[in-house]
Design an enzyme around this catalytic site. Structure first.
Site, short mmCIF file in Angstrom:
data_model
loop_
_atom_site.label_atom_id
_atom_site.label_comp_id
_atom_site.label_asym_id
_atom_site.label_seq_id
_atom_site.Cartn_x
_atom_site.Cartn_y
_atom_site.Cartn_z
N LYS A 18 36.35 -10.19 7.92
CA LYS A 18 37.33 -9.61 6.86
C LYS A 18 36.96 -8.19 6.57
O LYS A 18 37.75 -7.53 5.83
CB LYS A 18 37.35 -10.43 5.48
CG LYS A 18 37.56 -11.84 5.85
CD LYS A 18 38.97 -12.22 6.22
CE LYS A 18 39.20 -13.63 6.41
NZ LYS A 18 38.80 -14.10 7.69
N THR A 64 26.86 -7.68 11.86
CA THR A 64 26.78 -9.15 11.46
C THR A 64 26.14 -10.12 12.40
O THR A 64 25.55 -9.87 13.40
CB THR A 64 28.24 -9.37 11.03
OG1 THR A 64 28.02 -10.54 10.09
CG2 THR A 64 29.28 -9.61 11.77
N LYS A 68 21.68 -9.06 13.05
CA LYS A 68 21.12 -8.51 11.91
C LYS A 68 19.49 -8.24 12.04
O LYS A 68 19.07 -7.31 11.46
CB LYS A 68 21.41 -9.38 10.48
CG LYS A 68 22.84 -8.98 10.10
CD LYS A 68 22.76 -9.85 8.72
CE LYS A 68 24.26 -10.01 8.15
NZ LYS A 68 24.34 -10.50 6.70
N ASN A 89 22.10 -4.74 8.00
CA ASN A 89 23.65 -5.16 7.92
C ASN A 89 24.52 -4.11 8.29
O ASN A 89 25.71 -3.84 8.29
CB ASN A 89 24.13 -6.12 6.82
CG ASN A 89 24.36 -5.17 5.70
OD1 ASN A 89 23.94 -4.10 5.46
ND2 ASN A 89 25.38 -6.06 5.10
N ASP A 104 23.42 -6.31 1.37
CA ASP A 104 24.00 -7.75 0.99
C ASP A 104 23.10 -7.98 -0.37
O ASP A 104 23.92 -8.65 -1.28
CB ASP A 104 23.10 -8.85 1.93
CG ASP A 104 24.15 -8.89 3.26
OD1 ASP A 104 25.38 -8.43 3.20
OD2 ASP A 104 23.50 -9.13 4.17
N ALA A 134 20.84 -15.03 4.44
CA ALA A 134 21.44 -14.93 3.13
C ALA A 134 20.46 -15.05 2.00
O ALA A 134 20.35 -14.16 1.09
CB ALA A 134 22.70 -15.54 3.03
N ASN A 154 14.76 -25.67 0.61
CA ASN A 154 15.45 -25.84 1.57
C ASN A 154 15.32 -27.13 2.58
O ASN A 154 14.22 -27.52 2.65
CB ASN A 154 14.90 -24.56 2.72
CG ASN A 154 15.57 -24.23 3.63
OD1 ASN A 154 16.87 -24.10 3.71
ND2 ASN A 154 15.05 -24.33 5.03
P1 ATR Z 1 22.65 -17.33 6.88
O1 ATR Z 1 22.48 -15.90 7.64
O2 ATR Z 1 24.10 -17.37 6.52
O3 ATR Z 1 21.74 -17.43 5.70
P2 ATR Z 1 21.10 -19.05 8.45
O4 ATR Z 1 20.18 -18.18 8.52
O5 ATR Z 1 21.39 -19.77 9.74
O6 ATR Z 1 22.51 -18.46 8.08
O7 ATR Z 1 20.79 -20.23 7.25
C1 ATR Z 1 21.49 -21.25 6.87
C2 ATR Z 1 21.07 -22.20 5.88
O8 ATR Z 1 21.91 -23.23 5.49
C3 ATR Z 1 19.63 -22.41 5.85
O9 ATR Z 1 18.67 -22.34 4.63
C4 ATR Z 1 19.83 -23.61 6.69
O10 ATR Z 1 18.82 -24.99 6.32
P3 ATR Z 1 17.64 -24.97 7.42
O11 ATR Z 1 16.72 -23.98 7.35
O12 ATR Z 1 17.16 -26.60 7.14
O13 ATR Z 1 18.21 -25.02 8.74
C5 ATR Z 1 20.82 -24.20 5.44
N1 ATR Z 1 21.79 -25.28 5.99
C6 ATR Z 1 22.55 -25.39 7.11
N2 ATR Z 1 23.25 -26.50 7.31
C7 ATR Z 1 22.80 -27.62 6.55
C8 ATR Z 1 22.67 -28.84 6.12
N3 ATR Z 1 23.81 -29.55 6.90
N4 ATR Z 1 22.05 -29.46 5.14
C9 ATR Z 1 21.22 -28.52 4.56
N5 ATR Z 1 20.93 -27.18 4.50
C10 ATR Z 1 21.70 -26.69 5.61
#
Ligand code: ATR
Length: 276
Positions: A18, A64, A68, A89, A104, A134, A154
């Site tokens: 976007k 992105t 990053k 970013n 961010d 994030a 987490n």
């Molecule tokens: P971003 O840059 O958007 O933060 P990321 O670094 O891939 O993306 O992080 C994704 C987050 O969502 C992580 O905290 C991930 O948990 P894990 O470290 O256990 O992978 C969490 N996440 C993604 N899918 C999930 C799910 N189905 N259940 C619980 N946590 C999930």
């Protein structure tokens, strides 16, 4: 005539970004002669892509997923914010050098300030759900803005443990113990992908939440996640993620064009329309 200021975003995939819409909106609003292009770039092609755009006279780029972290190796200068978050970013091509920053954390907090103008995190407890990219920006923003206690949970505990080495005041709680910690939290933030279209929902029990707790979801597609809907039903203050998307774009626009743009209701409305 003034040269066209070339900017853009690189990622993989990038088609649904976007950012072009947001930056083009501001260029029109402020009468700036510029372009903002979404550029697909694979991880292997990143150095070549950056060199090409640099040679092409670009003023800078947003960076992105999934670049990053990889972009950091290509930067000549990385500012303190990006160092603390561990990701870049936004880059600026400056006198032949590449300077990296991260907007961010700014976007996260400005969005909250917009919704809750008198927000003050000093002495407050935050519950942060998720420990990915994030989450690092969110932790940085919370600490910079005075949060004293941060509970971090987490699915993969080890990833959260790792973050406590970098981010002060942060304590890990088990994924299965997040419900009991809701009652101690002044602000609860989802930074995971849960609730996003195509993912399962994030379920949290808000029964014992503080009545004035703030519940913030950085997911913006859909705008009202089940997590936020349930928090709202429990009478809590909610903050949606769309504003973070827009506010994180402001400092990038400023480094390339020299002014910090406004976020109008019209811009938010335009973005909501394309998210529907
Ligand atoms: P971003 O840059 O958007 O933060 P990321 O670094 O891939 O993306 O992080 C994704 C987050 O969502 C992580 O905290 C991930 O948990 P894990 O470290 O256990 O992978 C969490 N996440 C993604 N899918 C999930 C799910 N189905 N259940 C619980 N946590 C999930």
């Amino acid at each position: 005539m003034q040269d066209v200021i070339k900017t853009g975003v690189i990622g993989h995939p990038i088609a649904h970004s976007k950012s072009p819409m947001i930056h083009m909106h501001w260029m029109k609003q402020y009468d700036i002669n510029g372009t903002y292009t979404a550029i697909d770039c694979t991880p292997d092609g990143l150095p070549e892509c950056i060199n090409r755009l640099h040679d092409d006279g670009y003023a800078g780029l947003n960076i992105t997923i999934p670049h990053k972290q990889a972009i950091m190796k290509l930067c000549d200068i990385i500012d303190d914010t990006a160092q603390a978050i561990g990701a870049v970013n936004t880059i600026v091509f400056e006198n032949g050098l590449i300077r990296g920053t991260n907007t961010d954390a700014f976007g996260f907090f400005e969005n909250m300030r917009q919704t809750i103008p008198d927000i003050d995190l000093h002495g407050k407890t935050a519950l942060v759900i998720g420990a990915g990219g994030a989450a690092k920006a969110v932790l940085h923003a919370l600490i910079q803005n005075g949060a004293d206690h941060i509970l971090l949970t987490n699915r993969t505990r080890e990833t959260a443990e790792h973050l406590t080495n970098t981010f002060q005041n942060t304590r890990v709680i088990a994924w299965d113990d997040k419900n009991p910690s809701v009652k101690t939290a002044d602000i609860i933030i989802n930074t995971t992908s849960l609730g996003m279209t195509g993912y399962p929902d994030l379920k949290l029990d808000f029964t014992h939440a503080k009545p004035d707790a703030i519940v913030y979801d950085i997911v913006y597609n859909p705008l009202m996640t089940v997590f936020l809907t349930e928090a709202q039903t429990a009478g809590l203050n909610i903050v949606t993620g769309i504003g973070m998307l827009v506010h994180q774009a402001r400092p990038a626009f400023q480094v390339w064009h020299g002014l910090l743009p406004d976020v109008s209701d019209f811009l938010i409305k335009e973005i909501k329309e394309v998210l529907l």
